[in-house]
Each structure stands twice: as C-alpha cells, then as structure tokens.
Design a protein around this motif. Structure first.
Motif, PDB file in Angstrom:
ATOM      1  N   ARG B  21       0.853  -1.185   0.000  1.00  0.00           N
ATOM      2  CA  ARG B  21       0.000   0.000   0.000  1.00  0.00           C
ATOM      3  C   ARG B  21       0.890   1.236   0.000  1.00  0.00           C
ATOM      4  N   ALA B  22       0.498   2.224  -0.809  1.00  0.00           N
ATOM      5  CA  ALA B  22       1.302   3.443  -0.900  1.00  0.00           C
ATOM      6  C   ALA B  22       1.105   4.306   0.337  1.00  0.00           C
ATOM      7  N   ILE B  23       2.222   4.835   0.828  1.00  0.00           N
ATOM      8  CA  ILE B  23       2.159   5.913   1.818  1.00  0.00           C
ATOM      9  C   ILE B  23       3.028   7.021   1.244  1.00  0.00           C
ATOM     10  N   GLY B  24       2.797   8.251   1.671  1.00  0.00           N
ATOM     11  CA  GLY B  24       3.615   9.338   1.155  1.00  0.00           C
ATOM     12  C   GLY B  24       3.218   9.738  -0.242  1.00  0.00           C
ATOM     13  N   ALA B  25       4.212  10.205  -1.005  1.00  0.00           N
ATOM     14  CA  ALA B  25       3.947  10.785  -2.324  1.00  0.00           C
ATOM     15  C   ALA B  25       3.704   9.711  -3.380  1.00  0.00           C
ATOM     16  N   GLU B  26       2.979  10.088  -4.425  1.00  0.00           N
ATOM     17  CA  GLU B  26       2.836   9.202  -5.583  1.00  0.00           C
ATOM     18  C   GLU B  26       3.990   9.490  -6.514  1.00  0.00           C
ATOM     19  N   SER B  27       4.910   8.538  -6.599  1.00  0.00           N
ATOM     20  CA  SER B  27       6.067   8.750  -7.477  1.00  0.00           C
ATOM     21  C   SER B  27       6.799   7.434  -7.669  1.00  0.00           C
ATOM     22  N   ALA B  28       7.865   7.489  -8.439  1.00  0.00           N
ATOM     23  CA  ALA B  28       8.744   6.330  -8.601  1.00  0.00           C
ATOM     24  C   ALA B  28      10.136   6.774  -8.209  1.00  0.00           C
ATOM     25  N   SER B  29      10.806   5.985  -7.360  1.00  0.00           N
ATOM     26  CA  SER B  29      12.181   6.335  -7.017  1.00  0.00           C
ATOM     27  C   SER B  29      13.018   5.073  -6.985  1.00  0.00           C
ATOM     28  N   ALA B  30      14.284   5.231  -7.259  1.00  0.00           N
ATOM     29  CA  ALA B  30      15.189   4.086  -7.255  1.00  0.00           C
ATOM     30  C   ALA B  30      16.317   4.367  -6.281  1.00  0.00           C
ATOM     31  N   GLY B  31      16.904   3.314  -5.745  1.00  0.00           N
ATOM     32  CA  GLY B  31      18.013   3.480  -4.820  1.00  0.00           C
ATOM     33  C   GLY B  31      18.446   2.137  -4.285  1.00  0.00           C
ATOM     34  N   GLU B  32      19.484   2.172  -3.461  1.00  0.00           N
ATOM     35  CA  GLU B  32      19.961   0.949  -2.822  1.00  0.00           C
ATOM     36  C   GLU B  32      19.021   0.629  -1.661  1.00  0.00           C
ATOM     37  N   VAL B  33      18.493  -0.588  -1.636  1.00  0.00           N
ATOM     38  CA  VAL B  33      17.566  -0.971  -0.570  1.00  0.00           C
ATOM     39  C   VAL B  33      18.378  -1.495   0.613  1.00  0.00           C
ATOM     40  N   VAL B  34      18.213  -0.841   1.762  1.00  0.00           N
ATOM     41  CA  VAL B  34      18.924  -1.259   2.968  1.00  0.00           C
ATOM     42  C   VAL B  34      17.904  -1.452   4.082  1.00  0.00           C
ATOM     43  N   PHE B  35      18.310  -2.137   5.148  1.00  0.00           N
ATOM     44  CA  PHE B  35      17.397  -2.268   6.278  1.00  0.00           C
ATOM     45  C   PHE B  35      18.020  -1.682   7.527  1.00  0.00           C
ATOM     46  N   ASN B  36      17.166  -1.077   8.362  1.00  0.00           N
ATOM     47  CA  ASN B  36      17.604  -0.481   9.624  1.00  0.00           C
ATOM     48  C   ASN B  36      16.805  -1.127  10.745  1.00  0.00           C
ATOM     49  N   THR B  37      17.521  -1.546  11.809  1.00  0.00           N
ATOM     50  CA  THR B  37      16.874  -2.291  12.889  1.00  0.00           C
ATOM     51  C   THR B  37      16.489  -1.414  14.077  1.00  0.00           C
ATOM     52  N   ALA B  38      16.611  -0.094  13.948  1.00  0.00           N
ATOM     53  CA  ALA B  38      16.252   0.793  15.057  1.00  0.00           C
ATOM     54  C   ALA B  38      14.760   0.678  15.357  1.00  0.00           C
ATOM     55  N   MET B  39      14.417   0.734  16.653  1.00  0.00           N
ATOM     56  CA  MET B  39      13.004   0.613  17.027  1.00  0.00           C
ATOM     57  C   MET B  39      12.322   1.963  17.088  1.00  0.00           C
ATOM     58  N   THR B  40      13.100   3.021  17.166  1.00  0.00           N
ATOM     59  CA  THR B  40      12.536   4.375  17.230  1.00  0.00           C
ATOM     60  C   THR B  40      13.346   5.273  16.302  1.00  0.00           C
TER      61      THR B  40
END
Lengths: 98, 267
Positions: B21-40
């Motif tokens: 489901r989309a959140i934020g802006a309607e657009s297309a963006s590309a980039g390096e996909v990374v994950f962050n484990t911060a809880m806050t």
C-alpha cells in the motif's frame, strides 16, 4: 560491505577500556583493518562482524569513529567521544599513547 | 482520516516484487535498498543525509505511531529515497506530534510502501547483500516490469560521490545545543573552542552535542580546501558522516591529511 550496518543496537567494543557500547550505525563501506598505517591504532571493533569501528593516530591528536556517536536516534553510549574531542582541544599537546 | 488504498510496489534488481500500500507521495524512485533495525527514530533516519540514494526498510513492524514534529529532524529535509514499513498505524499520537508520517512523506515528495513482509525482504538483503530497488506508488504501481528495469538501471552505490550532493553550498555558523524535556533545544553554552565542521552530510545532533560542550561551530562545504579551513584558526576540525562511497571523495582525504598534519603535538 555485504549489507552494511544500519541500526541503533549494534554492540561495539572499546579496546582501551574493554567496555561494550550499544551504538547507532549507518554505513555500507568500511576500512580494511589490514590496510592501516603503522601510526594508526584500532580503538573500536564491531562485535557483530569484527569490522573496524574506531581508529586513533599515535603521532597526531586525531581519531575517528565509524558509527554515529551522536545517536539521534539511538543510545548515548558513545557521547564520551565528543568529550574526548573537546579534551584534545583543551590539551593540544595531548599525545595518543600507542 | 482513512485514506483510500493506493497500490505500491517495491521491485528489486534481482526481479523480486513486493506488493503493498502506498504511503507518502505518488512517485517512482530508485536506490539501494537497505534495512535499519532501530526501534525508534524514523524521522531522524529519514532526515539523515547518510541515507541519500537509499530506500530504507525499517524492521520494526509499527512505524509512524508518534507522527512527526518540527524538532526531530537531523538536517533540512528528507534525504532517504523511499521508506518501506510493515505497518503504518491509522492513528498517530504524541504530545509533540504536528503531522502524520504519510503526510510528511507526501509533502516532501518522497514515496513509501506499507503492508509488505519486511522480514522476508530483510532476510533477502541479509543473505544476498544490499541491492538496488525501485519503489513505485499510485498508477505506476501496475507496471512491475518497468519497476524492475528501473531498479536494474539505477547506479551502483560503489563509486558514487553523494557527499558533494548533500553538503551545504556555503559556510554557516551553528548555534543551538541539545534538546531537553520541558526546555526544547537549549541555547549554546559560552563557547570555549572554535570548531570547523566539514559537512559531508552532517547530522544536526553532532553540531548540538559539540555546542553543548562549549564549541562555536563553523560548518563548511565538502570542497573547502584545508588551507581555507585552517585560516579560520579553529581549535579543532570535525569531519562528518556522509552518504555514498567514500572512495571518490579525494578532496576529503586531502582536507583530512592537510588539517591533521600541521597540528602535530608538541614533544
């Protein structure tokens, strides 16, 4: 690095004190420990993968940390690095002991 | 405030497609996909310039619970190329909340995706390594093939100098110390030292923590030669964090060696 360090719960060892610090991290590249000059000593290592986290020069008042001591977000375990930076300015002749 | 379900997809360069489901802006963006484990700290993460060119997956499952506020920013805008979350709660509540996360992203023109299996995505990134992806929201989200093509065509993070992209364009003075409950951001302490801080993508909290310790700060752009920085007669030089690959930042290496070398300690 394969998938980098991104998070606010990464354990890092301070080799000088033996303390383990929970740190904020965000990097995808790292310095290879095998490539350090003789005047660079390792001060911190990651306890997740053993990678290099902190260095200090032995002949100049300079040091560096790979993660984010300012946290935001994250725990404040590394705030002492800012104290160290200020202490070095208080004592410009401070010499890192190897 | 229940928004209509707008589709979104996250396509990885290896051909994997996540539908959500989309959140934020309607657009297309590309980039390096990374994950962050911060809880806050999702607002601090989004505005950390070190995330320039990266689509950030948050492994913590509920993101957006406390909305956003004008204080928890680490730079002047959102730098992450996109946000991936498991669940965005419909209600955000906090005494500091000024806006909900989805509106914050939309106002900044940044796309996000919710309702995907972030555990599966994180396992893929951890096993195969970080890879490029394309986040498409809205009407574009139907074209999965195009999204995979965009992900594959995105530049690799290796060799990419993003520090010069995110750095300030001109020097400026920083005042303002750290935040405290009931006080907000405190005034700078009487300054004992002058620090020149190189902005390779600096976070505000670095400047706040130095100000808290009695530093007067001059923030300078990436390409300021060391001789110009040293001409400001600082007591110390601070080199910030930053995005991209450090290897092409030869100007930074030169500034570092020049600012360290003339300050050899007395015997």
């Amino acid at each position: 690095m394969k998938f980098g360090h991104h998070g606010a719960n990464h354990p890092v060892l301070d080799k000088d004190t033996g303390q383990v610090l929970i740190t904020s991290q965000n990097h995808g590249f790292a310095v290879d420990m095998a490539t350090l000059s003789p005047n660079v000593r390792v001060t911190h290592v990651s306890l997740f993968d053993g990678s290099l986290q902190g260095i200090a020069l032995t002949d100049k008042p300079a040091f560096s940390f790979q993660g984010h001591p300012e946290a935001s977000p994250g725990p404040h375990d590394l705030a002492y690095l800012f104290d160290r930076f200020v202490a070095m300015m208080e004592r410009p002749a401070l010499k890192e002991s190897a | 405030m229940s928004a209509a379900h707008v589709p979104a997809i996250l396509a990885l360069a290896d051909g994997t497609v996540f539908r959500g489901r989309a959140i934020g802006a309607e657009s297309a963006s590309a980039g390096e996909v990374v994950f962050n484990t911060a809880m806050t700290g999702y607002q601090e993460i989004l505005t950390d310039p070190s995330y320039a060119g990266q689509i950030v997956t948050l492994t913590y499952p509920h993101v957006g619970n406390t909305g956003v506020n004008p204080e928890d920013v680490e730079s002047k805008r959102i730098f992450a190329a996109g946000l991936v979350v498991r669940d965005l709660p419909c209600i955000a509540a906090s005494w500091r909340k000024m806006l909900d996360l989805s509106s914050y992203l939309r106002d900044a023109g940044v796309a996000g995706i919710a309702d995907i299996d972030t555990r599966q995505l994180t396992r893929m990134l951890r096993e195969k390594g970080a890879q490029n992806g394309c986040l498409m929201t809205g009407t574009g989200a139907a074209d999965e093939k195009k999204a995979v093509e965009i992900a594959r065509a995105a530049p690799s993070m290796a060799g990419l100098d993003l520090a010069k992209v995110v750095s300030c364009s001109a020097s400026y003075d920083w005042t303002g110390s750290t935040w405290a409950l009931g006080e907000g951001y405190r005034a700078e302490q009487a300054s004992r030292f002058h620090v020149v801080a190189y902005d390779f993508g600096i976070k505000h909290n670095i400047l706040r923590m130095l100000a808290e310790r009695g530093c007067r700060l001059t923030v300078v752009p990436t390409r300021m030669p060391a001789r110009d920085a040293l001409a400001l007669k600082p007591d110390g030089v601070f080199l910030s964090n930053g995005p991209g690959d450090p290897e092409p930042c030869t100007y930074a290496a030169s500034a570092i060696s020049c600012s360290v070398l003339p300050r050899a300690p007395e015997p």
